[in-house]
Enzyme design. Sequence first.
Site, PDB file in Angstrom:
ATOM      1  N   ASP A  32      32.185  57.361  29.443  1.00 37.61           N
ATOM      2  CA  ASP A  32      30.906  58.151  29.403  1.00 37.61           C
ATOM      3  C   ASP A  32      30.904  59.015  28.440  1.00 37.61           C
ATOM      4  OD1 ASP A  32      28.185  58.828  30.181  1.00 37.61           O
ATOM      5  OD2 ASP A  32      28.816  60.256  31.644  1.00 37.61           O
ATOM      6  N   THR A  62      25.676  56.123  30.061  1.00 42.75           N
ATOM      7  CA  THR A  62      24.467  56.911  29.749  1.00 42.75           C
ATOM      8  C   THR A  62      23.713  56.049  28.931  1.00 42.75           C
ATOM      9  OG1 THR A  62      25.529  59.018  29.865  1.00 42.75           O
ATOM     10  CG2 THR A  62      23.657  58.786  28.405  1.00 42.75           C
TER      11      THR A  62
END
Length: 379
Positions: A171, A210
């Site tokens: 991430d 994301t």
Amino acid sequence: MPLFGKKDSGKKIRKDAKDPDKQPSIEDKYYLKELLGTGAFSEVRLAESRDHPGNLYAVKIIDKKALKGKEDSLENEIKVLRRFSALNNNTNDGQNSENNQSLRHPNIVQLLETYEDKSKVYLVMELVTGGELFDRIVEKGSYTEKDASDLIRQVLEAVDYMHEQGVVHRDLKPENLLYYRPDEDSKIMISDFGLSKMEDSGIMATACGTPGYVAPEVLAQKPYGKAVDVWSIGVISYILLCGYPPFYDENDANLFAQILKGEFEFDSPYWDEISESAKDFIRNLMCVNVERRFTCKQALAHPWIGGNAASSKNIHGTVSEQLKKNFAKSRWKQAYHATTIIRQMQRMALSSGSGRSTTTTSTATTTSTTTTTVNQNAT
């Protein structure tokens, strides 16, 4: 159920007697002060050492009730953080991490101690006070390719170190890159290991990350590994040089289709003054073919990072203007509904293959690099 150690049910202690084996509580060692931030299952508070007044830390406080059913995710985060622990994996749960290793890196935020009580888990972290990456760039008076190259070099060195230890971050994004101190020459720090995964804990195939920064193989629901971090660094590098994301569409299905195909451009006039070396560097990081995509070590050896190919021309005006336009906090911190995004990820291969477009049910209409982390049964 304790996350760190099992209670001895055979040991009964009178209420008025002191338990010689009782571990100290967080309040025994720290004054918990003002709130620094909140998340879905946790909050972060400033803390001051009782033994050493003036020594400040950040304490992540996780609510066990809110985390019910997701305990494995927290245990995984702690396991990863302990591999980079600053104090030889000093914990207050009666257990030391594997081999009692202490693996430090100057660009990784350190876990110092862990505590637990009946309702909460406390992670005592190194306090980072320099602010977020994009905010600092906007505030600067001058900003060049060399500045961007130096930032990315630090990130690559830290991620390369993580990869050597068998950890995949999963991430990487600008909000997880923080300046250590407010000083002009402060180093950059990687934070938030909530989705990180140890390679030896099994095959990674979960759609997590994301939107806008996630690698094509994740969207394609294929097994993946360290290369997903390199792709994300490529996306960050692109943004650092122009101020806007390489992939954008208000419809998530279209966004994911772009990512799956690796469709991005170096648009004029924003890229006219950017060196060919920088563009070559980005192409090698954002390469859909995982076998051809650079490793961190290869990226570090590229002339734009390891040589003198990065330009010294001031690009602050253009980049800061685009950063403010595309990543204003009121926009890039809006929340997507995680379930909706996961559904989009799972359907993406079908949608792109049949030419159909799946319409998101999210009401968000801001830039598709909205930074909400999404995770479905993170593995």
